[in-house]
Motif scaffolding. Structure first.
Motif, PDB file in Angstrom:
ATOM      1  N   LEU A  21       0.812  -1.219   0.000  1.00 36.22           N
ATOM      2  CA  LEU A  21       0.000   0.000   0.000  1.00 36.22           C
ATOM      3  C   LEU A  21       0.852   1.278   0.000  1.00 36.22           C
ATOM      4  O   LEU A  21       0.609   2.164  -0.825  1.00 36.22           O
ATOM      5  CB  LEU A  21      -0.971  -0.028   1.179  1.00 36.22           C
ATOM      6  CG  LEU A  21      -2.021   1.061   1.192  1.00 36.22           C
ATOM      7  CD1 LEU A  21      -2.919   0.951  -0.030  1.00 36.22           C
ATOM      8  CD2 LEU A  21      -2.845   0.966   2.460  1.00 36.22           C
ATOM      9  N   PRO A  22       1.863   1.419   0.873  1.00 37.98           N
ATOM     10  CA  PRO A  22       2.697   2.633   0.796  1.00 37.98           C
ATOM     11  C   PRO A  22       3.455   2.756  -0.528  1.00 37.98           C
ATOM     12  O   PRO A  22       3.680   3.861  -1.013  1.00 37.98           O
ATOM     13  CB  PRO A  22       3.670   2.496   1.959  1.00 37.98           C
ATOM     14  CG  PRO A  22       3.081   1.496   2.853  1.00 37.98           C
ATOM     15  CD  PRO A  22       2.224   0.609   2.025  1.00 37.98           C
ATOM     16  N   LEU A  23       3.836   1.617  -1.114  1.00 39.75           N
ATOM     17  CA  LEU A  23       4.518   1.659  -2.407  1.00 39.75           C
ATOM     18  C   LEU A  23       3.598   2.213  -3.486  1.00 39.75           C
ATOM     19  O   LEU A  23       3.993   3.083  -4.270  1.00 39.75           O
ATOM     20  CB  LEU A  23       5.008   0.259  -2.792  1.00 39.75           C
ATOM     21  CG  LEU A  23       5.695   0.137  -4.142  1.00 39.75           C
ATOM     22  CD1 LEU A  23       6.998   0.924  -4.159  1.00 39.75           C
ATOM     23  CD2 LEU A  23       5.951  -1.313  -4.469  1.00 39.75           C
ATOM     24  N   LEU A  24       2.373   1.741  -3.524  1.00 32.80           N
ATOM     25  CA  LEU A  24       1.426   2.240  -4.525  1.00 32.80           C
ATOM     26  C   LEU A  24       1.101   3.713  -4.308  1.00 32.80           C
ATOM     27  O   LEU A  24       0.989   4.478  -5.271  1.00 32.80           O
ATOM     28  CB  LEU A  24       0.155   1.393  -4.486  1.00 32.80           C
ATOM     29  CG  LEU A  24       0.333  -0.075  -4.881  1.00 32.80           C
ATOM     30  CD1 LEU A  24      -0.972  -0.829  -4.701  1.00 32.80           C
ATOM     31  CD2 LEU A  24       0.838  -0.189  -6.293  1.00 32.80           C
ATOM     32  N   ILE A  25       0.968   4.116  -3.055  1.00 30.24           N
ATOM     33  CA  ILE A  25       0.722   5.531  -2.753  1.00 30.24           C
ATOM     34  C   ILE A  25       1.913   6.380  -3.187  1.00 30.24           C
ATOM     35  O   ILE A  25       1.753   7.454  -3.781  1.00 30.24           O
ATOM     36  CB  ILE A  25       0.409   5.718  -1.260  1.00 30.24           C
ATOM     37  CG1 ILE A  25      -0.940   5.085  -0.918  1.00 30.24           C
ATOM     38  CG2 ILE A  25       0.435   7.194  -0.872  1.00 30.24           C
ATOM     39  CD1 ILE A  25      -1.237   5.022   0.561  1.00 30.24           C
ATOM     40  N   GLY A  26       3.122   5.900  -2.926  1.00 30.29           N
ATOM     41  CA  GLY A  26       4.325   6.633  -3.326  1.00 30.29           C
ATOM     42  C   GLY A  26       4.457   6.767  -4.834  1.00 30.29           C
ATOM     43  O   GLY A  26       4.830   7.823  -5.344  1.00 30.29           O
ATOM     44  N   ILE A  27       4.126   5.703  -5.559  1.00 27.49           N
ATOM     45  CA  ILE A  27       4.197   5.759  -7.025  1.00 27.49           C
ATOM     46  C   ILE A  27       3.149   6.728  -7.576  1.00 27.49           C
ATOM     47  O   ILE A  27       3.444   7.541  -8.464  1.00 27.49           O
ATOM     48  CB  ILE A  27       4.032   4.349  -7.624  1.00 27.49           C
ATOM     49  CG1 ILE A  27       5.254   3.501  -7.283  1.00 27.49           C
ATOM     50  CG2 ILE A  27       3.831   4.415  -9.132  1.00 27.49           C
ATOM     51  CD1 ILE A  27       5.115   2.047  -7.634  1.00 27.49           C
ATOM     52  N   ALA A  28       1.933   6.662  -7.039  1.00 29.22           N
ATOM     53  CA  ALA A  28       0.884   7.583  -7.499  1.00 29.22           C
ATOM     54  C   ALA A  28       1.253   9.028  -7.184  1.00 29.22           C
ATOM     55  O   ALA A  28       1.035   9.929  -8.001  1.00 29.22           O
ATOM     56  CB  ALA A  28      -0.444   7.215  -6.847  1.00 29.22           C
ATOM     57  N   TRP A  29       1.829   9.253  -6.006  1.00 33.41           N
ATOM     58  CA  TRP A  29       2.237  10.599  -5.615  1.00 33.41           C
ATOM     59  C   TRP A  29       3.371  11.089  -6.517  1.00 33.41           C
ATOM     60  O   TRP A  29       3.417  12.255  -6.903  1.00 33.41           O
ATOM     61  CB  TRP A  29       2.679  10.571  -4.171  1.00 33.41           C
ATOM     62  CG  TRP A  29       2.822  11.900  -3.501  1.00 33.41           C
ATOM     63  CD1 TRP A  29       2.837  13.131  -4.072  1.00 33.41           C
ATOM     64  CD2 TRP A  29       2.970  12.119  -2.101  1.00 33.41           C
ATOM     65  NE1 TRP A  29       2.999  14.099  -3.128  1.00 33.41           N
ATOM     66  CE2 TRP A  29       3.086  13.503  -1.896  1.00 33.41           C
ATOM     67  CE3 TRP A  29       3.037  11.286  -1.003  1.00 33.41           C
ATOM     68  CZ2 TRP A  29       3.258  14.058  -0.640  1.00 33.41           C
ATOM     69  CZ3 TRP A  29       3.202  11.840   0.244  1.00 33.41           C
ATOM     70  CH2 TRP A  29       3.302  13.218   0.423  1.00 33.41           C
ATOM     71  N   LYS A  30       4.290  10.198  -6.874  1.00 34.22           N
ATOM     72  CA  LYS A  30       5.406  10.559  -7.753  1.00 34.22           C
ATOM     73  C   LYS A  30       4.912  10.951  -9.142  1.00 34.22           C
ATOM     74  O   LYS A  30       5.450  11.865  -9.771  1.00 34.22           O
ATOM     75  CB  LYS A  30       6.373   9.364  -7.854  1.00 34.22           C
ATOM     76  CG  LYS A  30       7.472   9.528  -8.848  1.00 34.22           C
ATOM     77  CD  LYS A  30       8.472  10.553  -8.381  1.00 34.22           C
ATOM     78  CE  LYS A  30       9.583  10.684  -9.385  1.00 34.22           C
ATOM     79  NZ  LYS A  30       9.633  11.977 -10.009  1.00 34.22           N
ATOM     80  N   VAL A  31       3.870  10.270  -9.634  1.00 40.82           N
ATOM     81  CA  VAL A  31       3.322  10.599 -10.950  1.00 40.82           C
ATOM     82  C   VAL A  31       2.634  11.962 -10.920  1.00 40.82           C
ATOM     83  O   VAL A  31       2.759  12.751 -11.855  1.00 40.82           O
ATOM     84  CB  VAL A  31       2.353   9.488 -11.408  1.00 40.82           C
ATOM     85  CG1 VAL A  31       1.576   9.905 -12.634  1.00 40.82           C
ATOM     86  CG2 VAL A  31       3.124   8.205 -11.671  1.00 40.82           C
ATOM     87  N   THR A  32       1.924  12.261  -9.834  1.00 45.55           N
ATOM     88  CA  THR A  32       1.182  13.523  -9.779  1.00 45.55           C
ATOM     89  C   THR A  32       2.073  14.716  -9.439  1.00 45.55           C
ATOM     90  O   THR A  32       1.843  15.807  -9.952  1.00 45.55           O
ATOM     91  CB  THR A  32       0.043  13.433  -8.756  1.00 45.55           C
ATOM     92  OG1 THR A  32       0.570  13.098  -7.478  1.00 45.55           O
ATOM     93  CG2 THR A  32      -0.983  12.411  -9.177  1.00 45.55           C
ATOM     94  N   LYS A  33       3.072  14.522  -8.571  1.00 42.17           N
ATOM     95  CA  LYS A  33       3.981  15.620  -8.195  1.00 42.17           C
ATOM     96  C   LYS A  33       5.426  15.122  -8.299  1.00 42.17           C
ATOM     97  O   LYS A  33       6.036  14.743  -7.307  1.00 42.17           O
ATOM     98  CB  LYS A  33       3.683  16.085  -6.782  1.00 42.17           C
ATOM     99  CG  LYS A  33       2.312  16.676  -6.634  1.00 42.17           C
ATOM    100  CD  LYS A  33       2.265  17.587  -5.450  1.00 42.17           C
ATOM    101  CE  LYS A  33       0.889  18.205  -5.435  1.00 42.17           C
ATOM    102  NZ  LYS A  33       0.854  19.433  -4.757  1.00 42.17           N
ATOM    103  N   LEU A  42       9.040   7.526   0.447  1.00 43.63           N
ATOM    104  CA  LEU A  42       7.992   6.520   0.645  1.00 43.63           C
ATOM    105  C   LEU A  42       8.256   5.268  -0.188  1.00 43.63           C
ATOM    106  O   LEU A  42       8.097   4.144   0.300  1.00 43.63           O
ATOM    107  CB  LEU A  42       6.635   7.129   0.286  1.00 43.63           C
ATOM    108  CG  LEU A  42       5.390   6.418   0.776  1.00 43.63           C
ATOM    109  CD1 LEU A  42       5.406   6.288   2.285  1.00 43.63           C
ATOM    110  CD2 LEU A  42       4.160   7.177   0.331  1.00 43.63           C
ATOM    111  N   ILE A  43       8.703   5.437  -1.411  1.00 44.30           N
ATOM    112  CA  ILE A  43       9.000   4.298  -2.275  1.00 44.30           C
ATOM    113  C   ILE A  43      10.189   3.510  -1.734  1.00 44.30           C
ATOM    114  O   ILE A  43      10.157   2.271  -1.682  1.00 44.30           O
ATOM    115  CB  ILE A  43       9.255   4.765  -3.725  1.00 44.30           C
ATOM    116  CG1 ILE A  43       7.948   5.273  -4.349  1.00 44.30           C
ATOM    117  CG2 ILE A  43       9.855   3.653  -4.570  1.00 44.30           C
ATOM    118  CD1 ILE A  43       8.124   5.974  -5.675  1.00 44.30           C
ATOM    119  N   VAL A  44      11.232   4.199  -1.309  1.00 49.24           N
ATOM    120  CA  VAL A  44      12.417   3.512  -0.776  1.00 49.24           C
ATOM    121  C   VAL A  44      12.069   2.741   0.493  1.00 49.24           C
ATOM    122  O   VAL A  44      12.468   1.576   0.652  1.00 49.24           O
ATOM    123  CB  VAL A  44      13.565   4.519  -0.527  1.00 49.24           C
ATOM    124  CG1 VAL A  44      14.675   3.895   0.287  1.00 49.24           C
ATOM    125  CG2 VAL A  44      14.107   5.038  -1.838  1.00 49.24           C
TER     126      VAL A  44
END
Length: 92
Positions: A21-33, A42-44
């Motif tokens: 879940l944190p990985l998916l949130i981090g990837i989505a956040w990286k795409v948007t900002k 968060l991804i690391v």
């Protein structure tokens, strides 16, 4: 060798869904900002958690082998590591 996803944190089992879940949130956040530093962190942290959950849940059973099998297994691993190190040194 046997493995299953998840690990125990504070006596409670953390399932694989909570690890991803944190990985998916981090990837989505990286795409948007993309300029933000928080998604990278968060991804690391998520990837480290996934790797730790795999390492902490591996069970390895050693069986008896003959000497020739032992020499062949570890000899080829040593030769492979030597070739990798040689290629890394020569590429500089």
């Amino acid at each position: 060798m046997r493995t299953f996803w998840g690990f125990y944190l504070g006596g409670h089992r953390v399932s694989s869904g909570l690890i991803f879940l944190p990985l998916l949130i981090g990837i989505a956040w990286k795409v948007t900002k993309p300029e933000s530093l928080v998604p990278y962190i968060l991804i690391v942290i998520s990837v480290v958690g996934i790797l730790l959950s795999i390492l902490m849940n591996i069970t390895i059973w050693f069986t008896s082998t003959s000497l020739i099998d032992f020499v062949l297994m570890f000899g080829t691993v040593s030769v492979g590591l030597g070739l990798i190190i040689k290629a890394l040194i020569e590429s500089k």
